[in-house]
Design a protein around this motif. Structure first.
Motif, PDB file in Angstrom:
ATOM      1  N   ARG A  45       0.835  -1.198   0.000  1.00 27.35           N
ATOM      2  CA  ARG A  45       0.000   0.000   0.000  1.00 27.35           C
ATOM      3  C   ARG A  45       0.876   1.256   0.000  1.00 27.35           C
ATOM      4  O   ARG A  45       0.673   2.179  -0.785  1.00 27.35           O
ATOM      5  N   ARG A 129      -8.237  -9.970   5.242  1.00 31.10           N
ATOM      6  CA  ARG A 129      -7.736  -8.675   5.729  1.00 31.10           C
ATOM      7  C   ARG A 129      -8.821  -7.630   5.878  1.00 31.10           C
ATOM      8  O   ARG A 129      -9.967  -7.860   5.522  1.00 31.10           O
ATOM      9  N   ARG A 177     -12.081  -3.200  13.442  1.00 33.15           N
ATOM     10  CA  ARG A 177     -11.773  -2.664  12.114  1.00 33.15           C
ATOM     11  C   ARG A 177     -12.366  -1.279  11.926  1.00 33.15           C
ATOM     12  O   ARG A 177     -11.880  -0.498  11.108  1.00 33.15           O
ATOM     13  N   ARG A 187      -5.136   9.120   8.489  1.00 28.48           N
ATOM     14  CA  ARG A 187      -3.701   9.173   8.218  1.00 28.48           C
ATOM     15  C   ARG A 187      -3.423   9.545   6.766  1.00 28.48           C
ATOM     16  O   ARG A 187      -2.541  10.330   6.456  1.00 28.48           O
ATOM     17  N   ARG A 216      -8.415  -5.618  23.022  1.00 26.91           N
ATOM     18  CA  ARG A 216      -8.297  -5.298  21.597  1.00 26.91           C
ATOM     19  C   ARG A 216      -8.661  -3.841  21.323  1.00 26.91           C
ATOM     20  O   ARG A 216      -8.005  -3.172  20.533  1.00 26.91           O
TER      21      ARG A 216
HETATM   22  P1  ATP Z   1       0.650   0.413   9.781  1.00 22.73           P
HETATM   23  O1  ATP Z   1       1.126   1.294   8.683  1.00 22.73           O
HETATM   24  O2  ATP Z   1      -0.204   1.110  10.789  1.00 22.73           O
HETATM   25  O3  ATP Z   1       1.667  -0.496  10.364  1.00 22.73           O
HETATM   26  P2  ATP Z   1      -0.343  -1.956   8.558  1.00 22.73           P
HETATM   27  O4  ATP Z   1      -1.285  -2.042   7.415  1.00 22.73           O
HETATM   28  O5  ATP Z   1       1.025  -2.475   8.394  1.00 22.73           O
HETATM   29  O6  ATP Z   1      -0.383  -0.458   8.992  1.00 22.73           O
HETATM   30  P3  ATP Z   1      -0.739  -3.647  10.878  1.00 22.73           P
HETATM   31  O7  ATP Z   1      -1.584  -3.281  12.037  1.00 22.73           O
HETATM   32  O8  ATP Z   1       0.705  -3.806  11.043  1.00 22.73           O
HETATM   33  O9  ATP Z   1      -1.104  -2.577   9.781  1.00 22.73           O
HETATM   34  O10 ATP Z   1      -1.360  -4.949  10.232  1.00 22.73           O
HETATM   35  C1  ATP Z   1      -0.718  -5.650   9.189  1.00 22.73           C
HETATM   36  C2  ATP Z   1      -1.759  -6.175   8.208  1.00 22.73           C
HETATM   37  O11 ATP Z   1      -2.603  -7.115   8.860  1.00 22.73           O
HETATM   38  C3  ATP Z   1      -2.654  -5.076   7.682  1.00 22.73           C
HETATM   39  O12 ATP Z   1      -2.174  -4.565   6.458  1.00 22.73           O
HETATM   40  C4  ATP Z   1      -3.991  -5.755   7.529  1.00 22.73           C
HETATM   41  O13 ATP Z   1      -4.122  -6.255   6.226  1.00 22.73           O
HETATM   42  C5  ATP Z   1      -3.942  -6.924   8.482  1.00 22.73           C
HETATM   43  N1  ATP Z   1      -4.771  -6.664   9.677  1.00 22.73           N
HETATM   44  C6  ATP Z   1      -4.405  -6.097  10.832  1.00 22.73           C
HETATM   45  N2  ATP Z   1      -5.419  -6.020  11.690  1.00 22.73           N
HETATM   46  C7  ATP Z   1      -6.477  -6.569  11.080  1.00 22.73           C
HETATM   47  C8  ATP Z   1      -7.838  -6.812  11.454  1.00 22.73           C
HETATM   48  N3  ATP Z   1      -8.315  -6.430  12.639  1.00 22.73           N
HETATM   49  N4  ATP Z   1      -8.622  -7.428  10.554  1.00 22.73           N
HETATM   50  C9  ATP Z   1      -8.146  -7.804   9.366  1.00 22.73           C
HETATM   51  N5  ATP Z   1      -6.905  -7.600   8.939  1.00 22.73           N
HETATM   52  C10 ATP Z   1      -6.063  -6.990   9.789  1.00 22.73           C
END
Ligand code: ATP
Length: 443
Positions: A45, A129, A177, A187, A216
């Protein structure tokens, strides 16, 4: 096969060479083992968004733990495996962290006459996700390096700046979520999509938040207040009534928002000035979010968030200390009261407490003096130590801290400057304290 867009040149342009090397090594290792390797999630992303992000998440269509171990054989470092989840964390020698997950081919048996379908495992992995923008994968195997795997229209959503869930039960599956949607929306300055917003409101109407585990929710709130602009998220939460959905006592009413705005300003100011000092943002913002809640009710909130006994004790203590300090500060007058008194009011507090007082205070001179405290007084030290007192022939005991504290106060008030001043004062103090004790013995 769907046509996949290749973004190899974007990847090459936007990532540092070290990261590219790592991606190439991972891809080549994939080929050697006969598995497809993908970079996924926020990493992909953020490449499309042109924002640097070095948190690498890999998905292996094969055995993720085995892959992680082979990667470390090649690059050095260590692996922490979680067999239960078939995931591993790799910490490379240069400190780079890589999360590795396993995606397996899964077979779905449909009822009645429908045939069993085989779904590509990366698709299943991505389907679990939260949002389309987080459900992208990037192929790393050399022959297809840079191909974007986009099953859900993520690229279009990134172009249109939209946060969209993958299916209509997403928030029912996991209401946290909703907090994540707000966090990403603010953000990146995106918009939660129309249908997704209806699902958010639906979830709130169904009171899904009230059943959610405190741990959570707390985790997601901590992530929110660690964002660059937490207020943007908090305002959005207030608009949607999310805090009161978590617990009625937490409603973000006007007065709280006002203080939270000030806390955010003070927090930013502090981050700019004292990069090296760490603040735990949640402690600061939580003080603001729970402002006005009576001591008899605060336990409802700490219970809601499943605070451990220790967290609860520390948080209640901090509230208590702040309350005490606020009262003391009200009688402190600039120019009339001693700086050493300001020091003794603020010094017992952790930095989050000091920042809270600064943000909460409406009086300009109090704010200014607290900032002076942080800049000049907080880290002030005197030159003499217990050793010097020992050399002066003073018996070790509680009197040491009495004397050293007095000298500290005198230094803050500008009454002592040099080490010699401090030694002289130590002797005077000692003489005075012993005289006091003698008198007490006589009576
Ligand atoms: P950041 O930039 O905040 O680190 P990130 O997208 O890397 O954002 P993380 O919280 O590290 O977010 O989560 C990693 C991945 O896991 C996310 O990209 C998302 O696809 C998935 N994920 C995290 N939490 C959830 C959730 N509650 N439900 C579904 N998918 C989730």
């Amino acid at each position: 096969r769907r046509r996949e867009k290749n973004i190899a040149s974007t990847v090459t342009n936007r990532l540092p060479q070290k990261m590219l090397d790592l991606l190439n090594v991972a891809g080549e290792l994939g080929n050697k083992l006969g598995w497809e390797i993908y970079a996924v999630g926020g990493f992909v992303r953020d490449i499309l968004l042109g924002r640097p992000n070095l948190d690498l998440d890999l998905v292996v269509e094969g055995d993720g733990i085995f892959f992680a171990k082979e990667l470390v054989k090649k690059l050095g470092g260590r692996v922490k495996a979680h067999n239960k989840f078939k995931t591993a964390v790799v910490i490379l020698e240069n400190g780079q962290r890589v999360d590795v997950a396993t995606a397996r081919l899964e077979y779905y048996e449909y009822p009645a006459a429908l045939p069993t379908v085989e779904l590509s495992s990366i698709k299943m992995d991505l389907y679990r996700r939260d949002f389309t923008v987080n459900a992208l994968a990037l192929r790393l195997n050399p022959d297809r390096f840079g191909q974007l795997v986009d099953f859900f229209g993520a690229e279009r959503d990134i172009r249109n700046k939209t946060i969209r869930v993958l299916h209509s039960l997403s928030f029912v599956e996991d209401p946290t979520r909703i907090l994540r949607a707000i966090r990403f929306e603010r953000r990146f300055d995106f918009q939660i999509g129309g249908q997704t917003m209806r699902l958010v409101k639906n979830a709130l109407n169904l009171k899904l938040f009230s059943k959610l585990s405190g741990t959570r929710v707390m985790h997601e709130l901590q992530l929110i207040v660690s964002e660059e602009d937490p207020l943007a998220c908090l305002n959005r939460m207030q608009e949607l009534g999310i805090m009161e959905a978590i617990h009625p006592l937490l409603k973000l009413h006007k007065e709280r928002i006002q203080v939270l705005i000030e806390l955010a300003k003070v927090h930013n100011w502090y981050k700019l000035l004292y990069l090296e000092q760490s603040v735990e943002p949640w402690k600061l913002y939580f003080l603001g979010m729970t402002m006005g809640i009576k001591n008899t009710q605060i336990k409802q909130v700490t219970d809601r968030f499943h605070f451990t006994q220790r967290e609860e004790r520390e948080f209640l203590q901090l509230r208590e200390m702040i309350h005490e300090a606020l009262i003391q500060l009200m009688s402190w007058r600039e120019g009339k009261s001693k700086l050493s008194r300001l020091y003794s009011i603020l010094h017992p507090l952790p930095v989050e407490g000091v920042l809270f007082l600064m943000g909460k205070s409406r009086k300009e001179h109090i704010r200014r003096n607290i900032s002076q405290y942080l800049a000049r007084l907080r880290d002030m030290e005197i030159e003499i130590t217990g050793n010097d007192l020992h050399e002066l022939g003073i018996e070790p005991g509680p009197i040491y801290s009495t004397i050293l504290e007095k000298i500290m106060a005198a230094k803050i008030d500008g009454q002592v400057e040099t080490k010699k001043d401090e030694l002289d004062m130590a002797q005077e103090c000692y003489a005075r304290e012993s005289a006091k004790e003698d008198k007490a013995d006589e009576s």
